[in-house]
Design a protein around this motif. Structure first.
Motif, PDB file in Angstrom:
ATOM      1  N   PRO A  10       5.270  -6.273  -7.679  1.00 12.31           N
ATOM      2  CA  PRO A  10       4.672  -5.127  -6.982  1.00 12.31           C
ATOM      3  C   PRO A  10       5.613  -3.924  -6.918  1.00 12.31           C
ATOM      4  O   PRO A  10       5.170  -2.786  -7.051  1.00 12.31           O
ATOM      5  CB  PRO A  10       4.365  -5.669  -5.586  1.00 12.31           C
ATOM      6  CG  PRO A  10       4.204  -7.134  -5.777  1.00 12.31           C
ATOM      7  CD  PRO A  10       5.181  -7.497  -6.871  1.00 12.31           C
ATOM      8  N   SER A  17       4.556  -0.458  -8.427  1.00 11.83           N
ATOM      9  CA  SER A  17       4.413   0.644  -7.469  1.00 11.83           C
ATOM     10  C   SER A  17       5.259   1.836  -7.898  1.00 11.83           C
ATOM     11  O   SER A  17       4.791   2.979  -7.852  1.00 11.83           O
ATOM     12  CB  SER A  17       4.775   0.212  -6.052  1.00 11.83           C
ATOM     13  OG  SER A  17       6.147  -0.054  -5.921  1.00 11.83           O
ATOM     14  N   ILE A  58      -2.393  -8.406  -3.487  1.00 14.14           N
ATOM     15  CA  ILE A  58      -2.214  -6.951  -3.339  1.00 14.14           C
ATOM     16  C   ILE A  58      -3.562  -6.298  -3.109  1.00 14.14           C
ATOM     17  O   ILE A  58      -3.714  -5.451  -2.221  1.00 14.14           O
ATOM     18  CB  ILE A  58      -1.531  -6.355  -4.585  1.00 14.14           C
ATOM     19  CG1 ILE A  58      -0.159  -6.992  -4.797  1.00 14.14           C
ATOM     20  CG2 ILE A  58      -1.430  -4.835  -4.486  1.00 14.14           C
ATOM     21  CD1 ILE A  58       0.448  -6.731  -6.154  1.00 14.14           C
ATOM     22  N   MET A  77       1.189  -0.196  -2.467  1.00 12.57           N
ATOM     23  CA  MET A  77       1.805  -1.375  -3.086  1.00 12.57           C
ATOM     24  C   MET A  77       3.202  -1.601  -2.507  1.00 12.57           C
ATOM     25  O   MET A  77       3.613  -2.749  -2.291  1.00 12.57           O
ATOM     26  CB  MET A  77       1.846  -1.223  -4.605  1.00 12.57           C
ATOM     27  CG  MET A  77       0.468  -1.326  -5.240  1.00 12.57           C
ATOM     28  SD  MET A  77       0.517  -1.152  -7.025  1.00 12.57           S
ATOM     29  CE  MET A  77       1.029  -2.789  -7.487  1.00 12.57           C
TER      30      MET A  77
END
Length: 148
Positions: free
Chosen positions: A30, A34, A109, A138
């Motif tokens: 993530p 992100s 997520i 995120m």
């Protein structure tokens, strides 16, 4: 997952053509996605939205999957052999995408965003806001998971 015309806008086309033995890096976190998402260009945002005019609860899963795929494409293009074309990497990523592994991995997520960020008052996200909003969400997901 992206049309061949889209690749002319995001990556240099590399000379060569054999990717039959290409080993893809399909790992992502993530944090990586992100950071990548926050830095998307307008053209890259159009690619991940794939003709969608807004990001909604109904299309978020597909758009997040497209974002992860674009991240993986970029990551693999940085580390690929010189004679491999972007189209060959994309073809191998398409095969990986069809396994469903990306969607399965991103489910926590997606659930976090849908339950905690895209509430009843927020029906959609405008394309211009997508990189900063989704990228930040995120990051918040990862921060929340680190606390738990």
């Amino acid at each position: 997952f992206f049309s061949s015309a889209d690749f002319k806008n995001i990556a240099c086309l590399i000379m060569g053509n054999d990717a039959s033995n290409l080993v893809l890096d399909t790992e992502w976190t993530p944090e990586q996605v992100s950071e990548f998402t926050i830095n998307l260009t307008e053209e890259q945002t159009k690619i991940v939205l794939d003709k969608e005019t807004k990001v909604s609860k109904q299309n978020l899963e597909t758009i997040l999957e497209n974002t992860v795929c674009l991240y993986l494409l970029n990551a693999n293009m940085k580390n690929k052999p010189k004679d491999v074309k972007v189209e060959a990497v994309k073809a191998n990523l398409d095969k990986h995408k069809k396994t469903g592994e990306i969607r399965q991995t991103m489910q926590p997520i997606l659930k976090f965003i849908l339950e905690n960020k895209m509430d009843a008052n927020q029906e959609h996200i405008e394309p211009v806001d997508f990189p900063s909003v989704i990228g930040t969400w995120m990051q918040q997901y990862k921060s929340t998971m680190n606390i738990l």
